[in-house]
Design a protein around this motif. Structure first.
Motif, PDB file in Angstrom:
ATOM      1  N   SER A   1     134.070 -21.908 -22.684  1.00  0.00           N
ATOM      2  CA  SER A   1     135.121 -22.924 -22.795  1.00  0.00           C
ATOM      3  C   SER A   1     135.095 -23.581 -24.163  1.00  0.00           C
ATOM      4  O   SER A   1     136.146 -23.860 -24.748  1.00  0.00           O
ATOM      5  CB  SER A   1     134.947 -23.991 -21.713  1.00  0.00           C
ATOM      6  N   GLY A   2     133.899 -23.836 -24.682  1.00  0.00           N
ATOM      7  CA  GLY A   2     133.770 -24.415 -26.010  1.00  0.00           C
ATOM      8  C   GLY A   2     134.316 -23.509 -27.091  1.00  0.00           C
ATOM      9  O   GLY A   2     134.976 -23.966 -28.031  1.00  0.00           O
ATOM     10  N   ILE A   3     134.089 -22.209 -26.941  1.00  0.00           N
ATOM     11  CA  ILE A   3     134.607 -21.241 -27.913  1.00  0.00           C
ATOM     12  C   ILE A   3     136.127 -21.196 -27.853  1.00  0.00           C
ATOM     13  O   ILE A   3     136.801 -21.217 -28.881  1.00  0.00           O
ATOM     14  CB  ILE A   3     133.999 -19.846 -27.674  1.00  0.00           C
ATOM     15  N   VAL A   4     136.671 -21.160 -26.652  1.00  0.00           N
ATOM     16  CA  VAL A   4     138.125 -21.158 -26.487  1.00  0.00           C
ATOM     17  C   VAL A   4     138.710 -22.433 -27.098  1.00  0.00           C
ATOM     18  O   VAL A   4     139.709 -22.383 -27.826  1.00  0.00           O
ATOM     19  CB  VAL A   4     138.518 -21.037 -24.997  1.00  0.00           C
ATOM     20  N   ALA A   5     138.086 -23.562 -26.837  1.00  0.00           N
ATOM     21  CA  ALA A   5     138.557 -24.836 -27.375  1.00  0.00           C
ATOM     22  C   ALA A   5     138.520 -24.823 -28.897  1.00  0.00           C
ATOM     23  O   ALA A   5     139.487 -25.212 -29.563  1.00  0.00           O
ATOM     24  CB  ALA A   5     137.698 -25.985 -26.840  1.00  0.00           C
ATOM     25  N   PHE A   6     137.416 -24.357 -29.461  1.00  0.00           N
ATOM     26  CA  PHE A   6     137.269 -24.313 -30.918  1.00  0.00           C
ATOM     27  C   PHE A   6     138.345 -23.433 -31.555  1.00  0.00           C
ATOM     28  O   PHE A   6     138.988 -23.824 -32.534  1.00  0.00           O
ATOM     29  CB  PHE A   6     135.880 -23.796 -31.289  1.00  0.00           C
ATOM     30  N   VAL A   7     138.566 -22.253 -30.992  1.00  0.00           N
ATOM     31  CA  VAL A   7     139.565 -21.327 -31.536  1.00  0.00           C
ATOM     32  C   VAL A   7     140.960 -21.940 -31.449  1.00  0.00           C
ATOM     33  O   VAL A   7     141.745 -21.879 -32.403  1.00  0.00           O
ATOM     34  CB  VAL A   7     139.508 -19.959 -30.815  1.00  0.00           C
ATOM     35  N   LYS A   8     141.283 -22.556 -30.323  1.00  0.00           N
ATOM     36  CA  LYS A   8     142.610 -23.146 -30.154  1.00  0.00           C
ATOM     37  C   LYS A   8     142.828 -24.295 -31.146  1.00  0.00           C
ATOM     38  O   LYS A   8     143.900 -24.413 -31.737  1.00  0.00           O
ATOM     39  CB  LYS A   8     142.801 -23.635 -28.717  1.00  0.00           C
ATOM     40  N   VAL A   9     141.809 -25.124 -31.365  1.00  0.00           N
ATOM     41  CA  VAL A   9     141.921 -26.217 -32.339  1.00  0.00           C
ATOM     42  C   VAL A   9     142.105 -25.648 -33.743  1.00  0.00           C
ATOM     43  O   VAL A   9     142.929 -26.131 -34.521  1.00  0.00           O
ATOM     44  CB  VAL A   9     140.690 -27.150 -32.289  1.00  0.00           C
ATOM     45  N   ALA A  10     141.368 -24.597 -34.064  1.00  0.00           N
ATOM     46  CA  ALA A  10     141.503 -23.968 -35.383  1.00  0.00           C
ATOM     47  C   ALA A  10     142.903 -23.394 -35.572  1.00  0.00           C
ATOM     48  O   ALA A  10     143.505 -23.549 -36.639  1.00  0.00           O
ATOM     49  CB  ALA A  10     140.448 -22.877 -35.554  1.00  0.00           C
ATOM     50  N   GLU A  11     143.431 -22.756 -34.548  1.00  0.00           N
ATOM     51  CA  GLU A  11     144.777 -22.177 -34.641  1.00  0.00           C
ATOM     52  C   GLU A  11     145.843 -23.268 -34.774  1.00  0.00           C
ATOM     53  O   GLU A  11     146.764 -23.141 -35.580  1.00  0.00           O
ATOM     54  CB  GLU A  11     145.080 -21.327 -33.407  1.00  0.00           C
ATOM     55  N   ALA A  12     145.708 -24.322 -33.986  1.00  0.00           N
ATOM     56  CA  ALA A  12     146.706 -25.393 -33.976  1.00  0.00           C
ATOM     57  C   ALA A  12     146.509 -26.380 -35.130  1.00  0.00           C
ATOM     58  O   ALA A  12     147.412 -27.137 -35.447  1.00  0.00           O
ATOM     59  CB  ALA A  12     146.654 -26.143 -32.643  1.00  0.00           C
ATOM     60  N   LYS A  13     145.307 -26.383 -35.703  1.00  0.00           N
ATOM     61  CA  LYS A  13     144.951 -27.326 -36.775  1.00  0.00           C
ATOM     62  C   LYS A  13     145.103 -28.781 -36.321  1.00  0.00           C
ATOM     63  O   LYS A  13     145.394 -29.655 -37.119  1.00  0.00           O
ATOM     64  CB  LYS A  13     145.765 -27.050 -38.035  1.00  0.00           C
ATOM     65  N   SER A  14     144.916 -28.982 -35.015  1.00  0.00           N
ATOM     66  CA  SER A  14     145.068 -30.324 -34.448  1.00  0.00           C
ATOM     67  C   SER A  14     144.485 -30.340 -33.040  1.00  0.00           C
ATOM     68  O   SER A  14     144.796 -29.462 -32.228  1.00  0.00           O
ATOM     69  CB  SER A  14     146.553 -30.688 -34.385  1.00  0.00           C
TER      70      SER A  14
ATOM     71  N   THR B   1     145.166 -32.673 -30.881  1.00  0.00           N
ATOM     72  CA  THR B   1     146.260 -33.094 -30.005  1.00  0.00           C
ATOM     73  C   THR B   1     147.156 -31.922 -29.629  1.00  0.00           C
ATOM     74  O   THR B   1     147.484 -31.730 -28.453  1.00  0.00           O
ATOM     75  CB  THR B   1     147.087 -34.204 -30.684  1.00  0.00           C
ATOM     76  N   ARG B   2     147.558 -31.120 -30.620  1.00  0.00           N
ATOM     77  CA  ARG B   2     148.418 -29.958 -30.334  1.00  0.00           C
ATOM     78  C   ARG B   2     147.682 -28.927 -29.485  1.00  0.00           C
ATOM     79  O   ARG B   2     148.252 -28.352 -28.564  1.00  0.00           O
ATOM     80  CB  ARG B   2     148.895 -29.313 -31.639  1.00  0.00           C
ATOM     81  N   ALA B   3     146.424 -28.688 -29.812  1.00  0.00           N
ATOM     82  CA  ALA B   3     145.637 -27.712 -29.050  1.00  0.00           C
ATOM     83  C   ALA B   3     145.493 -28.160 -27.600  1.00  0.00           C
ATOM     84  O   ALA B   3     145.630 -27.349 -26.674  1.00  0.00           O
ATOM     85  CB  ALA B   3     144.266 -27.522 -29.690  1.00  0.00           C
ATOM     86  N   ALA B   4     145.240 -29.443 -27.394  1.00  0.00           N
ATOM     87  CA  ALA B   4     145.097 -29.961 -26.034  1.00  0.00           C
ATOM     88  C   ALA B   4     146.396 -29.797 -25.257  1.00  0.00           C
ATOM     89  O   ALA B   4     146.385 -29.398 -24.090  1.00  0.00           O
ATOM     90  CB  ALA B   4     144.685 -31.434 -26.078  1.00  0.00           C
ATOM     91  N   ALA B   5     147.523 -30.078 -25.905  1.00  0.00           N
ATOM     92  CA  ALA B   5     148.817 -29.918 -25.241  1.00  0.00           C
ATOM     93  C   ALA B   5     149.059 -28.457 -24.858  1.00  0.00           C
ATOM     94  O   ALA B   5     149.526 -28.168 -23.761  1.00  0.00           O
ATOM     95  CB  ALA B   5     149.940 -30.420 -26.144  1.00  0.00           C
ATOM     96  N   GLU B   6     148.708 -27.542 -25.752  1.00  0.00           N
ATOM     97  CA  GLU B   6     148.901 -26.113 -25.464  1.00  0.00           C
ATOM     98  C   GLU B   6     148.021 -25.637 -24.327  1.00  0.00           C
ATOM     99  O   GLU B   6     148.412 -24.757 -23.554  1.00  0.00           O
ATOM    100  CB  GLU B   6     148.625 -25.294 -26.727  1.00  0.00           C
ATOM    101  N   LEU B   7     146.822 -26.214 -24.218  1.00  0.00           N
ATOM    102  CA  LEU B   7     145.903 -25.819 -23.151  1.00  0.00           C
ATOM    103  C   LEU B   7     146.107 -26.617 -21.864  1.00  0.00           C
ATOM    104  O   LEU B   7     145.536 -26.287 -20.828  1.00  0.00           O
ATOM    105  CB  LEU B   7     144.446 -25.995 -23.622  1.00  0.00           C
ATOM    106  N   GLY B   8     146.907 -27.687 -21.946  1.00  0.00           N
ATOM    107  CA  GLY B   8     147.158 -28.508 -20.767  1.00  0.00           C
ATOM    108  C   GLY B   8     145.981 -29.375 -20.373  1.00  0.00           C
ATOM    109  O   GLY B   8     145.746 -29.607 -19.184  1.00  0.00           O
TER     110      GLY B   8
END
Length: 59
Positions: free
Chosen positions: A7-20, A22-29
């Protein structure tokens, strides 16, 4: 690898892709705080963290 590490890896990758967080959290719900905790958990496992983070280069 444990599920929480994954889960931490998925979170890290999503934050890196979104560069935010807040945006990453919204995309992951999920809440941004939950996403931050997942990344902190990954940093703990890897032995690194925000103390080793560098500010983004300005253009």
């Amino acid at each position: 690898m444990r599920l929480d590490q994954f889960s931490g890896i998925v979170a890290f990758v999503k934050v890196a892709e979104a560069k935010s967080f807040t945006r990453a959290a919204a995309e992951l719900g999920v809440a941004p705080a939950s996403l931050s905790e997942a990344v902190k958990g990954l940093e703990s496992v890897l032995g690194c963290g925000s103390s080793t983070a560098r500010p983004a280069a300005s253009a």
